[in-house]
Scaffold this motif. Structure first.
Motif, PDB file in Angstrom:
ATOM      1  N   ASN A  54      22.545  55.624 -19.092  1.00  0.00           N
ATOM      2  CA  ASN A  54      20.924  55.396 -19.107  1.00  0.00           C
ATOM      3  C   ASN A  54      20.113  55.871 -20.284  1.00  0.00           C
TER       4      ASN A  54
ATOM      5  N   LEU B  89      17.646  67.287 -15.732  1.00  0.00           N
ATOM      6  CA  LEU B  89      18.776  66.422 -15.115  1.00  0.00           C
ATOM      7  C   LEU B  89      20.147  67.175 -15.365  1.00  0.00           C
TER       8      LEU B  89
ATOM      9  N   ASN C 176      20.809  69.903 -12.788  1.00  0.00           N
ATOM     10  CA  ASN C 176      21.551  69.355 -11.566  1.00  0.00           C
ATOM     11  C   ASN C 176      22.830  68.371 -11.502  1.00  0.00           C
ATOM     12  N   LYS C 177      23.382  68.519 -12.682  1.00  0.00           N
ATOM     13  CA  LYS C 177      24.627  67.813 -13.059  1.00  0.00           C
ATOM     14  C   LYS C 177      25.738  68.131 -11.956  1.00  0.00           C
TER      15      LYS C 177
ATOM     16  N   TRP D 265      29.371  65.253 -18.952  1.00  0.00           N
ATOM     17  CA  TRP D 265      28.375  64.371 -19.404  1.00  0.00           C
ATOM     18  C   TRP D 265      28.237  64.377 -21.014  1.00  0.00           C
TER      19      TRP D 265
ATOM     20  N   ARG E 204      29.178  60.402 -17.615  1.00  0.00           N
ATOM     21  CA  ARG E 204      27.796  59.855 -17.367  1.00  0.00           C
ATOM     22  C   ARG E 204      27.518  59.998 -18.971  1.00  0.00           C
TER      23      ARG E 204
ATOM     24  N   ASP F  36      14.036  62.566 -10.659  1.00  0.00           N
ATOM     25  CA  ASP F  36      14.915  62.479  -9.490  1.00  0.00           C
ATOM     26  C   ASP F  36      16.283  62.017 -10.039  1.00  0.00           C
ATOM     27  N   PRO F  37      17.493  62.884  -9.820  1.00  0.00           N
ATOM     28  CA  PRO F  37      18.765  62.240 -10.545  1.00  0.00           C
ATOM     29  C   PRO F  37      18.991  61.037  -9.807  1.00  0.00           C
TER      30      PRO F  37
ATOM     31  N   LEU G 293      18.836  57.692 -11.814  1.00  0.00           N
ATOM     32  CA  LEU G 293      19.668  57.327 -12.718  1.00  0.00           C
ATOM     33  C   LEU G 293      20.572  56.140 -12.305  1.00  0.00           C
ATOM     34  N   ASP G 294      20.872  56.128 -10.958  1.00  0.00           N
ATOM     35  CA  ASP G 294      21.608  55.026 -10.467  1.00  0.00           C
ATOM     36  C   ASP G 294      20.821  53.729 -10.023  1.00  0.00           C
TER      37      ASP G 294
END
Length: 348
Positions: free
Chosen positions: A11, A28, A31-32, A38, A94, A195-196, A199-200
């Motif tokens: 991202n 972020l 909350n990994k 990462w 990621r 909001d994680p 990312l998707d």
């Protein structure tokens, strides 16, 4: 995931100077998912590098910084090499890329989608943070890079809603809602919370730049220039050892490009400042877009952060050296500013 068996979800988190990109990435990272690795590639327009030091030091996190201009232009030659080495070293689950707030996203997207990385990276949604108060500043609204940061983003989060007038937030929502192709998501946030799950989101390949040539101009950054009071030679490159300041004799580095100028100082670790005197100097500078600094004030170290005419500071764990970076739309008297800062040193 120790072995690279699939394309790496990737991202870009973009947005103009001071909108909260580093804060968003820190959120972020908090909350990994446990056990994931990462990689973060941070790009700074300035010369001395501060953002990397503001990211946490934790297991499963690999951070690399590119300084001295937009990563797709002024430092573009090293982007592919740096990214390849970061991927090889981290083998991440990621990858997040934070361009400079003065960076045009198109060149970065072209690189990530190009032959070197198309089978390695899975480029997903580009997320953009917007401070709605910037809509009152014509020099920002009229900036091609600012406009294309929004145009090329799949998701736009209107940040700092707690600080902006409701009318400006609504104006931002209306303007973003009328863009075509439409955004996948436009929302409000404070403290740059993302909001994680965003990312998707799948990247919309139909997004295009309004000003495709904006990232192709000559930045003209003074990468080889390094102001020093002592003779240490030219500024460091990736393969060279960085010169170190002496006590009471900072290293100064300048750059310019895209209508902006930067000047950064690195001070010796033992240089200690009277914070309140230094704060008065930094806040008294006029016509400033951004000032960032990590500053030693006795036993403690603080992060100083000024965006336009607002500033704050907080304690940090960083302990290596003091460093300050200024970005402005015109070249200032860097020597005079340096002397004013040096006058704030605590005599021992």
């Amino acid at each position: 995931m120790n072995e690279q068996t699939r394309s790496i979800p990737t991202n870009i988190i973009t947005g103009f100077l001071g909108v909260g990109k580093t804060t968003a990435i820190n959120g972020l990272l908090a909350n990994k998912p446990e056990g994931e690795s990462w990689a973060i590639l941070v790009n700074e327009f300035g010369q001395v590098g501060i953002d990397q030091e503001m990211l946490p030091d934790q297991d499963g996190l690999h951070v690399k910084e590119l300084t001295g201009g937009c990563m797709c232009c002024a430092v573009g030659a090293s982007l592919k090499q740096t990214l390849s080495l970061l991927i090889e070293r981290a083998k991440p689950d990621r990858l997040i890329i934070e361009p400079t707030g003065l960076g045009h996203p198109e060149g970065i997207i072209d690189t990530l989608m190009g032959p070197s990385f198309k089978d390695v990276l899975d480029l997903r949604a580009t997320l953009c943070l917007l401070d709605p108060r910037l809509l009152e500043r014509q020099e920002v609204v009229g900036n091609a890079t600012f406009q294309d940061q929004l145009s090329l983003s799949d998701v736009v989060l209107i940040n700092k809603c707690d600080l902006a007038d409701e009318a400006l937030v609504e104006l931002a929502e209306t303007s973003l809602g009328s863009m075509f192709p439409p955004k996948q998501y436009v929302g409000r946030t404070t403290q740059a919370v993302i909001d994680p799950a965003m990312l998707d989101f799948v990247r919309n390949g139909q997004l295009s730049a309004q000003f495709p040539d904006a990232h192709k101009h000559d930045h003209g950054h003074d990468h080889s220039h390094q102001h020093e009071h002592h003779n240490h030679g030219p500024a460091h490159q990736e393969t060279e050892i960085e010169s170190q300041p002496e006590q009471g004799q900072p290293i100064r580095k300048t750059g310019h490009g895209g209508g902006f100028f930067s000047c950064g100082w690195v001070f010796h670790r033992d240089d200690c400042f009277d914070y309140w005197e230094l704060e008065e100097i930094l806040n008294g500078l006029e016509g400033i877009n951004r000032i960032k600094g990590v500053i030693r004030i006795g036993r403690d170290w603080v992060l100083f952060n000024r965006v336009l005419d607002e500033h704050d500071f907080d304690k940090v764990a960083y302990r290596r050296d003091s460093r300050i970076e200024i970005i402005s739309p015109c070249e200032l008297d860097w020597e005079e500013i340096e002397q004013s800062m040096m006058a704030c040193l605590i005599k021992k």
